[in-house]
Design a protein around this motif. Structure first.
Motif, short mmCIF file in Angstrom:
data_model
loop_
_atom_site.label_atom_id
_atom_site.label_comp_id
_atom_site.label_asym_id
_atom_site.label_seq_id
_atom_site.Cartn_x
_atom_site.Cartn_y
_atom_site.Cartn_z
N VAL A 128 -5.39 13.50 -3.90
CA VAL A 128 -4.24 12.73 -3.36
C VAL A 128 -4.52 12.34 -1.91
N ILE B 76 3.41 6.80 4.49
CA ILE B 76 2.39 7.46 3.66
C ILE B 76 2.12 8.87 4.19
N ALA C 129 0.53 4.05 -2.80
CA ALA C 129 0.22 5.43 -2.42
C ALA C 129 1.18 6.41 -3.10
N TYR C 130 2.48 6.09 -3.10
CA TYR C 130 3.46 7.00 -3.70
C TYR C 130 3.29 7.05 -5.22
N TRP D 99 -3.52 4.00 3.66
CA TRP D 99 -2.90 3.90 4.99
C TRP D 99 -3.87 3.22 5.97
N ASN E 192 0.81 -1.22 0.00
CA ASN E 192 0.00 0.00 0.00
C ASN E 192 0.85 1.28 0.00
N THR F 27 -4.57 8.50 -0.73
CA THR F 27 -3.52 7.97 0.16
C THR F 27 -4.06 7.63 1.56
N TYR G 103 3.43 12.04 2.52
CA TYR G 103 2.78 12.55 1.30
C TYR G 103 1.36 12.99 1.62
N HIS G 104 0.70 12.27 2.52
CA HIS G 104 -0.70 12.53 2.84
C HIS G 104 -0.88 13.90 3.52
N THR H 104 0.05 8.97 -6.06
CA THR H 104 0.24 10.43 -5.90
C THR H 104 0.83 11.03 -7.17
#
Lengths: 43, 226
Positions: B89, B39, A8-9, B97, A4, B93, B42-43, A12
């Motif tokens: 985003v 995560i 996620a990266y 998570w 995950n 994300t 970025y989140h 994005t």
């Protein structure tokens, strides 16, 4: 590395790159319309 | 493209690379959640940049209604679009998570719900701008929607302070029991700087596009009148 986290990266940057492509296609469309307008004016 | 734009884009790229290294390599692994906690780098910055964009949209909309300045309308469009991108985003994300940490992808708690509503409000703003047939009235209608829609932004920000939520409590400015390891804070702030720089870069480019469209519309109108 957890799956995950990688998703996620990547997601994005996929979202950001997708948006950049939309904006650049907007510039191409704008340039095309300007050219058409100019050629119509010349006629 | 102007040289200053290219230099700024390269600077942003360096910041983003540094931020990525901080997030994935330098920042320590969180003891309870493990690697999935990364995560967060970025989140959270994406959420902060979305807030900044919506705040700028709010200011530009007020300015447009007060002055009818087309430049402020272009700023409003650019910041709303980029804000929606960053909000997307956050909404992507977050569940990635949540699943390994909470065991569920989504729950309708105050933070998650208000964030989803914020996304819907700004999507409706963009749809109004795209499909409204009241051409000359569209910027005015959109500015009014942006001003009323902005009410949700402080609610999203305060939701984890006002209500008990499934979403974690704030790590910065959350009172006595909040806080973050200095190395994690360093990684978080660098990623915020990088994404803020990137957000500004994209807003700048989108603003240029919108100004071009506005000028094209003026040309169409003058040609139609002639």
């Amino acid at each position: 590395m957890p799956r995950n986290l990688i998703i996620a990266y990547i997601a994005t940057w996929a979202i950001h790159i997708g948006y950049l492509l939309i904006v650049s296609s907007g510039f191409r469309k704008l340039a095309k319309e300007l050219c058409e307008l100019r050629s119509r004016k010349e006629k | 493209m102007k040289p200053v734009f290219i230099i700024y884009a390269l600077f942003t790229l360096v910041l983003l690379s540094y931020g990525l290294n901080q997030a994935l390599v330098v920042a320590p692994t969180e003891q309870t959640m493990g690697e999935i906690q990364r995560i967060f780098y970025y989140h959270v910055p994406s959420a902060w940049v979305a807030f900044l964009c919506f705040f700028a949209n709010f200011g530009a909309s007020i300015w447009y209604l007060a002055t009818k300045c087309e430049k402020s309308d272009a700023v409003a469009v650019a910041t709303a679009e980029v804000g929606v991108v960053f909000n997307t985003v956050v909404l992507v994300t977050g569940p990635l998570w949540a699943k390994p940490v909470w065991g569920i992808w989504w729950t309708w708690d105050a933070r998650l719900t208000s964030t989803f509503i914020m996304w819907l409000i700004y999507i409706s703003y963009l749809l109004l701008r795209k499909f409204s047939t009241a051409n000359e009235q569209t910027p005015k209608l959109a500015a009014a929607l942006a001003i009323f829609g902005f009410v949700d932004v402080p609610i999203v920000y305060m939701s984890i302070r006002w209500w008990r939520t499934q979403h974690p409590s704030p790590v910065i400015g959350g009172g006595e029991n909040s806080g973050l390891d200095p190395h994690m804070l360093h990684a978080l702030l660098w990623n915020f700087a990088a994404f803020a720089a990137y957000g500004l870069l994209v807003v700048w480019r989108r603003y240029q596009l919108e100004r071009g469209r506005q000028q094209l519309n003026i040309l169409y109108r003058t040609q139609g009148a002639a």
